[in-house]
Design a protein around this motif. Structure first.
Motif, mmCIF file in Angstrom:
data_model
loop_
_atom_site.group_PDB
_atom_site.id
_atom_site.type_symbol
_atom_site.label_atom_id
_atom_site.label_comp_id
_atom_site.label_asym_id
_atom_site.label_seq_id
_atom_site.Cartn_x
_atom_site.Cartn_y
_atom_site.Cartn_z
ATOM 1 N N TYR A 342 0.834 -1.198 0.000
ATOM 2 C CA TYR A 342 0.000 0.000 0.000
ATOM 3 C C TYR A 342 0.868 1.247 0.000
ATOM 4 N N HIS A 343 0.393 2.285 -0.696
ATOM 5 C CA HIS A 343 1.014 3.598 -0.550
ATOM 6 C C HIS A 343 0.737 4.104 0.862
ATOM 7 N N PRO A 344 1.692 4.798 1.509
ATOM 8 C CA PRO A 344 1.497 5.235 2.895
ATOM 9 C C PRO A 344 0.232 6.056 3.111
ATOM 10 N N GLN A 345 -0.223 6.802 2.105
ATOM 11 C CA GLN A 345 -1.455 7.573 2.240
ATOM 12 C C GLN A 345 -2.682 6.812 1.748
ATOM 13 N N GLY A 346 -2.505 5.566 1.309
ATOM 14 C CA GLY A 346 -3.613 4.773 0.818
ATOM 15 C C GLY A 346 -4.017 5.185 -0.587
ATOM 16 N N GLY A 347 -5.009 4.510 -1.125
ATOM 17 C CA GLY A 347 -5.533 4.835 -2.451
ATOM 18 C C GLY A 347 -4.876 4.095 -3.586
ATOM 19 N N VAL A 348 -3.655 3.580 -3.389
ATOM 20 C CA VAL A 348 -2.915 2.877 -4.436
ATOM 21 C C VAL A 348 -2.263 1.647 -3.822
ATOM 22 N N VAL A 349 -2.332 0.519 -4.553
ATOM 23 C CA VAL A 349 -1.646 -0.704 -4.162
ATOM 24 C C VAL A 349 -0.751 -1.125 -5.319
ATOM 25 N N ALA A 350 0.517 -1.400 -5.021
ATOM 26 C CA ALA A 350 1.458 -1.889 -6.027
ATOM 27 C C ALA A 350 1.634 -3.391 -5.847
ATOM 28 N N THR A 351 1.636 -4.123 -6.959
ATOM 29 C CA THR A 351 1.853 -5.570 -6.916
ATOM 30 C C THR A 351 2.983 -5.941 -7.859
ATOM 31 N N GLY A 352 3.795 -6.909 -7.457
ATOM 32 C CA GLY A 352 4.882 -7.427 -8.291
ATOM 33 C C GLY A 352 4.551 -8.806 -8.810
ATOM 34 N N THR A 353 5.108 -9.167 -9.980
ATOM 35 C CA THR A 353 4.776 -10.429 -10.631
ATOM 36 C C THR A 353 6.022 -11.267 -10.880
ATOM 37 N N GLN A 354 5.797 -12.505 -11.309
ATOM 38 C CA GLN A 354 6.893 -13.409 -11.628
ATOM 39 C C GLN A 354 7.657 -12.981 -12.878
ATOM 40 N N ASP A 355 7.087 -12.129 -13.694
ATOM 41 C CA ASP A 355 7.737 -11.655 -14.915
ATOM 42 C C ASP A 355 8.597 -10.419 -14.678
ATOM 43 N N GLY A 356 8.706 -9.955 -13.439
ATOM 44 C CA GLY A 356 9.479 -8.756 -13.163
ATOM 45 C C GLY A 356 8.708 -7.482 -13.430
ATOM 46 N N HIS A 357 7.385 -7.552 -13.526
ATOM 47 C CA HIS A 357 6.555 -6.383 -13.800
ATOM 48 C C HIS A 357 5.943 -5.859 -12.501
ATOM 49 N N VAL A 358 5.506 -4.605 -12.546
ATOM 50 C CA VAL A 358 4.820 -3.976 -11.413
ATOM 51 C C VAL A 358 3.532 -3.354 -11.916
ATOM 52 N N ARG A 359 2.461 -3.588 -11.173
ATOM 53 C CA ARG A 359 1.169 -3.009 -11.510
ATOM 54 C C ARG A 359 0.699 -2.136 -10.356
ATOM 55 N N PHE A 360 0.116 -1.003 -10.681
ATOM 56 C CA PHE A 360 -0.429 -0.072 -9.693
ATOM 57 C C PHE A 360 -1.951 -0.063 -9.830
ATOM 58 N N TRP A 361 -2.626 -0.368 -8.719
ATOM 59 C CA TRP A 361 -4.075 -0.512 -8.722
ATOM 60 C C TRP A 361 -4.716 0.598 -7.895
ATOM 61 N N ARG A 362 -5.868 1.036 -8.337
ATOM 62 C CA ARG A 362 -6.639 2.017 -7.584
ATOM 63 C C ARG A 362 -7.371 1.291 -6.454
ATOM 64 N N ALA A 363 -7.023 1.598 -5.229
ATOM 65 C CA ALA A 363 -7.611 0.924 -4.071
ATOM 66 C C ALA A 363 -8.768 1.746 -3.524
ATOM 67 N N PRO A 364 -9.822 1.094 -3.058
ATOM 68 C CA PRO A 364 -10.953 1.838 -2.483
ATOM 69 C C PRO A 364 -10.530 2.546 -1.200
ATOM 70 N N GLN A 365 -11.064 3.732 -1.005
ATOM 71 C CA GLN A 365 -10.775 4.514 0.184
ATOM 72 C C GLN A 365 -12.069 4.789 0.943
ATOM 73 N N SER A 366 -12.051 4.545 2.228
ATOM 74 C CA SER A 366 -13.216 4.775 3.081
ATOM 75 C C SER A 366 -12.839 5.726 4.208
ATOM 76 N N VAL A 367 -13.795 6.524 4.625
ATOM 77 C CA VAL A 367 -13.573 7.421 5.761
ATOM 78 C C VAL A 367 -13.836 6.631 7.029
ATOM 79 N N PRO A 368 -12.840 6.459 7.891
ATOM 80 C CA PRO A 368 -13.047 5.675 9.112
ATOM 81 C C PRO A 368 -14.100 6.329 10.011
ATOM 82 N N SER A 369 -14.902 5.503 10.639
ATOM 83 C CA SER A 369 -15.891 6.015 11.585
ATOM 84 C C SER A 369 -15.185 6.503 12.847
#
Length: 696
Positions: A342-369
C-alpha cells in the motif's frame, strides 16, 4: 499519474530495460511497469519478489529481476517530448545477485511526521547469497554490506521507531536485528523456526515481531524489547500440512493476519497476538490442485481493508467482516502475483509479478468512523488483557477486542446464494470480527443521563446514582421529546391524546397517560417472568460449585506470599497477579447478573488461602475507586451484597473517586428495592462503624 493516460513512457537507462505500458481494460489498473528485456528461456531470476514505498510516499522501489533495483519518484514525474515521455529522477542499483528482500527506510514513529534531513533515505536489499546490501537512495552509493545469513534473505523490515534498525528473515531459519548506526556490527539473532522463514512483520509500537515459516507451519511471536521468543500461534491448529506465505499487523497492532495455502485451498487467519486467539479464518477453494496459491497480504494504512494477492486474481481488497470483497480484479490465472504494498497515504496498491513487472491498482478509500478511530487510538497502546479488565459493557469489550460478530463468507457464487437465500449454508465459513460503530453509540445510549424516564423521583435517583459511581456528568441543555408511539418512534400526527403535565426541575414535560398504564402492565409481566427465571437460576446454582482457575489460584498464592513477606515477590510478578485477580474478581462479583452462589464460593476459597487475601481482594478498587460492594449496591444485586457483608471484611466506608461510600449509595437506592431487601441495608448500616480498613 492519472489512470486514464494511454501514452507509453520509456524509463531511460544505460540499457533501456523498462517501460511504462498503457493501462488495459481493467478499470482498477492505473498503470503497469514492464521490463524491456527479450524473453529468456530461463524463467528464474527475473521475479519481482518485493516492492516498497518510502515512508513519505515520495519514492517507489521494485526488484525487476536479474539483480537490478529500480527506484522511481512517486507519483511518476514526466517530461513531454516529441515522440515519447521520459521518466525523470529514476535511479537503478545493480546488486550482482538475485534480489529477494527489499525495504526503504528508516521509518519514523507513527505519531511523528517524516522530517527531511534527519536520516538519509536508505535502500536495503536482501540477496540470494545471504548478503544484505545497504544503499543511499539519493546519492546512489553503496553504504555497506551486512553479512551473517547463510541462506537467501527473504524479507527485510525497517521498524516504525525512527531508528537505524533493520530486521531480516532468511532461509537459514533465523531472524537478525541489525543496528545500522554501527554498520551492522551489533546484531541480535533470533532462532526457533524449523525451516525457511518466508516473511516477517513488526507491530506498530515496535514491541513485538511476527514471522511465518514456509514449511514448518509456525507463526512465531518475538519480543523486540528482550529479543526472546514469546509463543507459536498455530500450535498445530492446521489439520493438514500447509505453506505459510505472508503476515502483517493491523495499524493498531491488535490483529495479526497470516496467509497460508495447501493443495487447492488458501486461507487467511486473523489472530489476537496478545491472547493467541484466532479471531477469523477466510478461506477459498479451487478445483485444480496446486493452482490456488496465496502470495501476499497487507493491511491498508487506516486498517479498514486487507489487500490479497493470489493465483486466480491479481488483487483482492477485503474489509474484514463484510460478506463480499470490497474490490477484486478480473479472474486471471496468469496474473503471477508475488507481493503487494500500500502507498502510505492509501488509495494505491502496487503488486509485483513473476515476470518482473509492477502493476499499480486504484484501491478503495473509506472514511473511518469515529468509533474505529477511537478503537485504533486505544488499541495502539492497550493490550487485550487490559481491555478485558476494564469495567465496560460486554459489547464495548467485544468491539475493542475485534470479537464483535460471527459471519459467513464464501466465493462470489456463494455470496450470491447467501444473498438470494439467507438460509442456504455456504461452503466456506468466516468467523470474523465486525467493525460495528453502533457499539460506541450503544454505550452512550446506555448512560444514566440518556436513560432517565419522565417521572421525577426515578429521574433524580438515576442521575444521583450515576454521579455517585462515575463522577459528575456533563451538563446537557437539550430536552428530547418523550412523546413516542408504541414502536418507539416520535409521535408526529395531530391525534388528541390523554395528556398529563408533570413538572420536573422547573421544566414541563408531557407524559402520555395511556402509555404509562401500558408500561406498568408490561413491567408487572416482566417482573413475574423475572421472578420465575431467578428461582430457576437459584435452584440451578445450588447444584453447582465454582472453583478458582489454576491461574487465579496461583495469583492468590503469590498475593498471600506478598502479604506475609513484602520482599518475597518481585514487583513485576506482584503486578501481574493483582491484574489477574482484579479482572477475575470484578467479572464474578461486579456485573449486574452476578450470581450470589458463585461469589460465595469465591469468598470461601479466598478465605481458605488466608484471611488477609480475602480482605485484600474484597476491597480491591477499580480505576474509579469502586469496589465490588459499590457495584453490587449500584446494580441492586442484594444477594451479592449480603454475601459480601457476611464475609465481615468489607470496608463500607471506602470512598470512590466521586467521594461516595457504599453506605451513601445505599441511601440513594430506589424505594422499591429497599422494600425488597431491607435486611441487606440494615446489615450494611450496622457494620458502618465497625468494619476495619482494607489491608494494604
Amino acid at each position: 499519474m492519472e489512470g486514464g493516460r494511454r501514452s507509453t513512457i520509456e524509463m531511460c537507462s544505460t540499457d533501456g530495460n523498462a517501460e511504462l505500458q498503457p493501462t488495459p481494460a481493467d478499470p482498477a489498473l492505473l498503470l503497469e511497469l514492464k521490463t524491456r528485456r527479450p524473453p529468456s528461456r530461463c524463467q528464474l531470476g527475473r521475479e519481482t519478489w518485493r516492492v516498497d514505498f518510502s515512508p513519505d510516499g515520495a519514492w517507489f522501489a521494485w526488484s525487476m529481476g536479474h539483480g537490478i533495483i529500480w527506484v522511481v519518484p512517486w507519483p511518476l514525474d514526466s517530461q513531454e517530448g516529441q515522440s515519447e515521455t521520459t521518466v525523470v529522477g529514476h535511479k537503478s542499483f545493480s546488486c550482482g545477485q538475485a534480489v529477494w528482500g527489499l525495504a526503504l527506510g528508516p521509518r519514523p514513529h507513527t505519531s511523528k511526521r517524516t522530517t527531511k534531513g534527519e536520516n538519509p533515505l536508505l535502500l536495503a536489499t536482501g540477496l540470494e547469497n545471504g548478503v544484505i546490501k545497504v544503499w543511499n537512495v539519493l546519492t546512489g552509493d553503496s553504504v555497506f554490506d551486512l553479512r551473517g545469513h547463510k541462506g537467501i534473505v527473504t524479507d527485510l523490515v525497517f521498524p516504525q521507531n525512527g531508528t537505524l534498525t533493520l530486521i531480516s528473515a532468511s532461509r537459514d531459519k533465523t531472524l537478525k536485528i541489525w543496528d545500522l548506526a554501527h554498520k551492522g556490527k551489533k546484531v541480535q539473532v533470533l532462532s526457533g523456526h524449523k525451516d525457511w522463514i518466508n516473511s516477517c512483520c513488526v507491530s506498530p509500537d515496535c514491541s513485538m515481531m511476527a514471522s511465518v515459516g514456509r514449511f514448518d507451519g509456525m507463526v512465531c511471536l518475538w519480543s523486540l524489547r528482550s529479543y526472546t521468543f514469546i509463543r507459536n500461534l498455530t500450535g498445530g491448529a492446521h489439520k493438514t500440512p500447509c505453506f505459510l506465505s505472508s503476515c502483517d499487523f493491523s495499524p493498531d497492532g491488535a490483529v495479526l493476519a497470516t496467509a497460508a495455502y495447501c493443495g487447492s485451498d488458501w486461507c487467511i487467519d486473523l489472530w489476537d497476538p496478545y491472547t493467541s486467539e484466532k479471531l477469523a479464518t477466510l478461506a477459498d477453494h479451487f478445483d485444480v490442485y496446486g493452482k490456488n496459491q496465496i502470495s501476499a497480504i497487507q493491511f491498508s494504512p487506516n486498517g479498514l481493508h486487507l489487500a490479497i494477492v493470489a493465483d486466480d486474481r491479481a488483487l483482492r481488497i477485503w474489509e474484514p467482516g463484510e460478506r463480499q470483497m470490497t474490490m477484486e480484479t478480473r479472474k486471471d490465472r496468469d496474473s503471477k502475483g508475488l507481493c503487494c504494498k500500500y502507498h502510505p497515504q492509501g488509495g494505491v496498491v502496487a503488486t509485483g509479478t513473476q515476470d518482473g513487472h509492477v502493476r499499480f491498482w486504484r484501491a478503495p478509500q473509506s472514511v473511518p468512523s469515529l468509533s474505529h478511530l477511537c478503537r485504533s487510538a486505544l488499541r495502539f497502546s492497550v493490550s487485550t488483557q487490559q481491555i478485558e479488565a476494564l469495567p465496560l459493557p460486554k459489547r464495548i469489550v467485544e468491539y475493542l477486542s475485534y470479537k464483535e460478530r460471527v459471519m459467513k463468507y464464501g466465493s462470489a457464487e456463494d455470496i450470491l446464494k447467501l444473498q438470494a437465500d439467507p438460509g442456504t449454508e455456504g461452503a466456506l465459513l468466516l468467523s470474523a470480527l465486525q467493525a460495528d460503530p453502533s457499539a460506541v453509540q450503544a454505550a452512550a445510549d446506555a448512560s444514566p443521563q440518556q436513560q432517565m424516564s419522565a417521572a421525577k423521583p426515578k429521574r433524580c435517583m438515576d442521575l444521583q446514582m450515576s454521579t455517585a459511581l462515575h463522577g459528575q456528568p456533563s451538563a446537557q441543555n437539550t430536552l428530547k421529546s418523550i412523546m413516542k408511539k408504541k414502536d418507539g418512534r416520535p409521535e408526529s400526527n395531530g391525534t388528541k391524546k390523554n395528556l398529563q403535565f408533570v413538572g420536573v426541575n422547573g421544566v414541563w414535560r408531557a407524559v402520555l397517560e395511556e402509555e404509562r398504564r401500558s408500561e406498568e402492565r408490561r413491567r408487572s409481566s416482566r417482573l413475574g417472568r423475572r421472578g420465575e427465571e431467578q428461582k430457576e437460576d437459584e435452584e440451578r446454582s445450588k447444584k453447582e460449585s465454582y472453583e478458582l482457575s489454576e491461574k487465579m489460584a496461583a495469583a492468590c498464592g503469590v498475593l498471600g506470599a506478598h502479604l506475609d513477606d513484602p520482599n518475597a515477590v518481585s514487583g513485576k510478578e506482584l503486578r501481574a497477579c493483582i491484574n489477574t485477580l482484579q479482572h477475575e474478581w470484578f467479572r464474578v462479583s461486579s456485573q449486574k447478573a452476578a450470581l450470589a452462589v458463585m461469589v460465595d464460593d469465591f469468598l470461601g476459597q479466598f478465605q481458605a488461602v488466608s484471611p488477609a487475601v480475602l480482605r485484600y481482594i474484597v476491597n480491591m478498587a477499580d480505576g474509579n475507586g469502586n469496589t465490588a460492594l459499590h457495584y453490587s449496591v449500584f446494580h441492586d444485586n442484594f444477594q451479592v451484597v449480603k454475601k459480601l457483608l457476611d464475609a465481615d471484611v468489607c470496608n463500607v466506608n471506602q470512598q470512590n473517586k466521586a467521594g461516595y461510600t457504599p453506605i451513601m449509595l445505599a441511601a440513594l437506592a430506589r424505594g422499591d428495592a429497599q422494600r425488597h431487601e431491607r435486611g441487606g441495608w440494615r446489615s450494611c448500616s450496622e457494620k458502618e462503624t465497625s468494619t476495619p480498613a482494607p489491608a494494604r
